[in-house]
Design an enzyme around this catalytic site. Structure first.
Site, short mmCIF file in Angstrom:
data_model
loop_
_atom_site.label_atom_id
_atom_site.label_comp_id
_atom_site.label_asym_id
_atom_site.label_seq_id
_atom_site.Cartn_x
_atom_site.Cartn_y
_atom_site.Cartn_z
N ASN A 216 55.81 55.41 43.22
CA ASN A 216 56.83 54.44 43.60
C ASN A 216 58.19 55.13 43.63
OD1 ASN A 216 58.11 54.23 40.87
ND2 ASN A 216 56.06 53.51 40.36
N ASP B 236 50.59 50.17 38.40
CA ASP B 236 49.65 49.21 37.81
C ASP B 236 48.20 49.59 38.09
OD1 ASP B 236 51.50 47.57 36.59
OD2 ASP B 236 51.88 46.43 38.42
N LYS C 60 40.30 68.21 48.74
CA LYS C 60 41.19 67.47 49.64
C LYS C 60 40.35 66.62 50.60
CE LYS C 60 44.63 67.98 53.18
NZ LYS C 60 45.03 68.80 54.29
N PRO D 285 46.16 51.24 32.17
CA PRO D 285 46.54 50.60 30.90
C PRO D 285 48.00 50.19 30.95
CG PRO D 285 46.39 52.99 30.64
CD PRO D 285 45.87 52.67 32.02
N ASP D 286 48.35 49.12 30.23
CA ASP D 286 49.76 48.74 30.12
C ASP D 286 50.31 49.50 28.91
OD1 ASP D 286 52.16 47.38 29.29
OD2 ASP D 286 51.58 45.78 30.68
N PHE E 52 61.18 46.46 30.32
CA PHE E 52 61.96 46.06 31.49
C PHE E 52 61.14 45.10 32.33
CE2 PHE E 52 64.61 49.47 30.28
CZ PHE E 52 65.80 49.35 30.97
N LYS F 52 56.86 37.87 30.27
CA LYS F 52 56.54 39.25 29.83
C LYS F 52 56.86 39.46 28.36
CE LYS F 52 56.58 41.40 34.28
NZ LYS F 52 57.27 42.04 35.36
N LYS G 168 53.64 40.58 26.34
CA LYS G 168 53.57 41.95 25.82
C LYS G 168 53.99 42.02 24.34
CE LYS G 168 54.20 43.80 30.43
NZ LYS G 168 54.11 45.01 31.22
N1 CTP Z 1 54.71 48.73 31.84
C1 CTP Z 1 53.92 49.65 31.16
N2 CTP Z 1 52.70 49.97 31.64
C2 CTP Z 1 52.22 49.40 32.77
C3 CTP Z 1 53.03 48.48 33.49
C4 CTP Z 1 54.26 48.17 32.99
O1 CTP Z 1 54.36 50.18 30.12
N3 CTP Z 1 51.02 49.74 33.22
C5 CTP Z 1 56.01 48.37 31.28
C6 CTP Z 1 57.19 48.83 32.11
O2 CTP Z 1 57.66 50.09 31.68
C7 CTP Z 1 58.19 47.74 31.83
C8 CTP Z 1 57.35 46.50 31.60
O3 CTP Z 1 56.08 46.98 31.25
O4 CTP Z 1 58.92 47.97 30.65
C9 CTP Z 1 57.24 45.56 32.76
O5 CTP Z 1 56.87 46.24 33.92
P1 CTP Z 1 56.68 45.48 35.30
O6 CTP Z 1 56.17 46.45 36.32
O7 CTP Z 1 57.91 44.68 35.62
O8 CTP Z 1 55.60 44.42 34.93
P2 CTP Z 1 54.04 44.43 34.95
O9 CTP Z 1 53.56 44.38 33.53
O10 CTP Z 1 53.51 45.55 35.78
O11 CTP Z 1 53.76 43.02 35.61
P3 CTP Z 1 53.83 42.58 37.14
O12 CTP Z 1 53.46 43.78 37.95
O13 CTP Z 1 52.87 41.46 37.19
O14 CTP Z 1 55.26 42.11 37.37
#
Ligand code: CTP
Length: 399
Positions: A210, A279, A289, A307-308, A325, A339, A343
């Protein structure tokens, strides 16, 4: 001098003989890694040419309140927002008097009123002028209002007098300015921060990622160092120079980011997840390749969820103060609150990424701080200034 690295400094030069020393001041600030914009009063240009300052700062010098080249004639407001600090050097008795009165009839006066950044003054004048009751009253008014005086020094003056009134030497001004960025809010605390994007490999030469620049996370890491914290930055791939005085682990994928965070958080006090973690990742990474197939054949990538990082860390280390964030394009506060609960974190810093003038690759940002106790909206600020405010608020979470 690392505290000045990447800081946005306005050097405002007024009309005194010490103006010749401001050239050296600008050079030293640039050497320390600061970004410098120079503002000159009309009087200053009688002592030193704008061209000299332009060459040393690398930027055109600002001399006029309404700059026709700046968008909508509002260059002064943009400059005021851009600044992390304004240093008026030399600051004459007249400029002190005008600042004490809050006059806004030139660029320097307007900037000082319009900025939220710290303002430092380096008085430079004849010793009798400095000692005069009027100047002393102005100095008191200004310091009471939160402006900081650097000097003046005592000694021989250009006019032949001896006494207090000389401008501090450029190196002393640089040291005084660097001091402004130091605090002890997080002294003795260990802070782990994720920053930048992640890259999820498709094959040996391709990946999913991204547009995150990492600027916000790096600015927070730097602000935490300035606040006395021991900082471990876990960074996805960015083009940014690694800040000094911290530990940095470079990672690529979300899985690597999680592993590095889990290890670093074992003895940490605060975890800030500013990374834009992908995500999803490809279910399989091709070993070789991938080759194109027939011209009309499409391609399907199977993705699995990553994983989150934030949620996993918050669950694994319940005593850790976790901050995340939320970058949203709609229903900002609603999503941020969701969130916060989902979380299980102490604070969500929410920003609207549908506004392209803030967020991802911009230098400014505007955020809302969502906690269990409510929402605070911060003004639009440069990422460095915002980072300092965030560190301030995050250090209060721990109390
Ligand atoms: N985050 C993380 N690991 C992931 C996704 C998100 O640690 N796999 C953390 C980001 O660093 C941020 C927060 O979670 O601090 C929210 O990230 P965001 O992308 O806004 O939210 P998502 O949890 O991905 O939810 P969505 O995509 O449904 O908005």
């Amino acid at each position: 001098m690392s505290r000045l690295y990447n800081k946005h400094i306005i050097v405002a030069i007024s009309g005194g003989i010490a103006a010749y020393k401001s050239a050296e001041l600008v050079r030293l600030l640039k050497t320390a890694g600061a970004q410098v914009e120079v503002v000159m009063t009309r009087g200053a240009t009688e002592f030193i040419t704008p061209l000299t300052l332009q060459a040393l700062s690398g930027n055109p010098v600002h001399q006029h309140l309404l700059d026709p080249e700046a968008e909508a004639g509002m260059g002064h407001i943009q400059l005021a927002r851009w600044a992390d600090a304004i240093l008026v050097a030399p600051c004459t008795a007249q400029v002190m008097a005008r600042l004490a009165q809050g006059q806004a009839d030139d660029l320097l006066g307007t900037l000082c009123l319009a900025t939220t950044a710290p303002i430092l003054l380096a008085p430079a004048m004849n010793q009798a002028m400095w000692a005069d009751q009027a100047t002393q009253t102005n100095a008191n008014t200004l310091t009471t209002r939160g402006l900081k005086l650097l000097g003046p020094a005592d000694g021989e003056q250009a006019c032949g007098d001896v006494g207090p009134g000389r401008m501090l030497e450029p190196s002393e001004l640089v040291a005084g300015l660097a001091q402004t960025f130091a605090s002890h809010r997080l002294q003795g605390r260990k802070l782990v921060i994720t920053a930048g994007p992640t890259r999820e490999a498709i094959d040996p030469v391709r990946y999913l990622s991204n547009h995150s620049s990492g600027k916000m996370g790096y600015a927070i890491a730097q602000a935490a160092v300035e606040a006395g914290a021991k900082v471990h930055l876990i960074s996805g791939p960015t083009k940014l120079a690694t800040p000094q005085d911290l530990t940095c682990t470079q990672v690529n994928s979300a899985t690597e980011m999680l592993a590095a965070s889990q290890q670093a958080c074992a003895d940490a006090d605060i975890f800030i997840a500013s990374a834009a973690v992908a995500d999803y990742r490809p279910a399989q990474v091709a070993e070789e390749k991938m080759k194109k197939t027939a011209a009309d054949a499409g391609m399907t990538l199977q993705l699995v969820q990553n994983p989150d990082v934030l949620a996993t860390i918050a669950q694994q280390y319940p005593a850790l103060t976790c901050v995340g964030f939320a970058a949203e394009t709609e229903k900002l506060l609603e999503h941020a609150q969701a969130k916060l609960h989902r979380k299980q974190v102490a604070m969500i810093i929410a920003n609207d990424v549908s506004d392209t003038s803030i967020g991802f690759n911009s230098d400014d940002n505007q955020v809302h701080l969502v906690t269990a106790h409510g929402t605070e909206t911060l003004p639009r600020l440069s990422k460095t200034q915002l980072a300092r405010q965030l560190i301030d608020r995050i250090s209060q979470l721990e109390q």
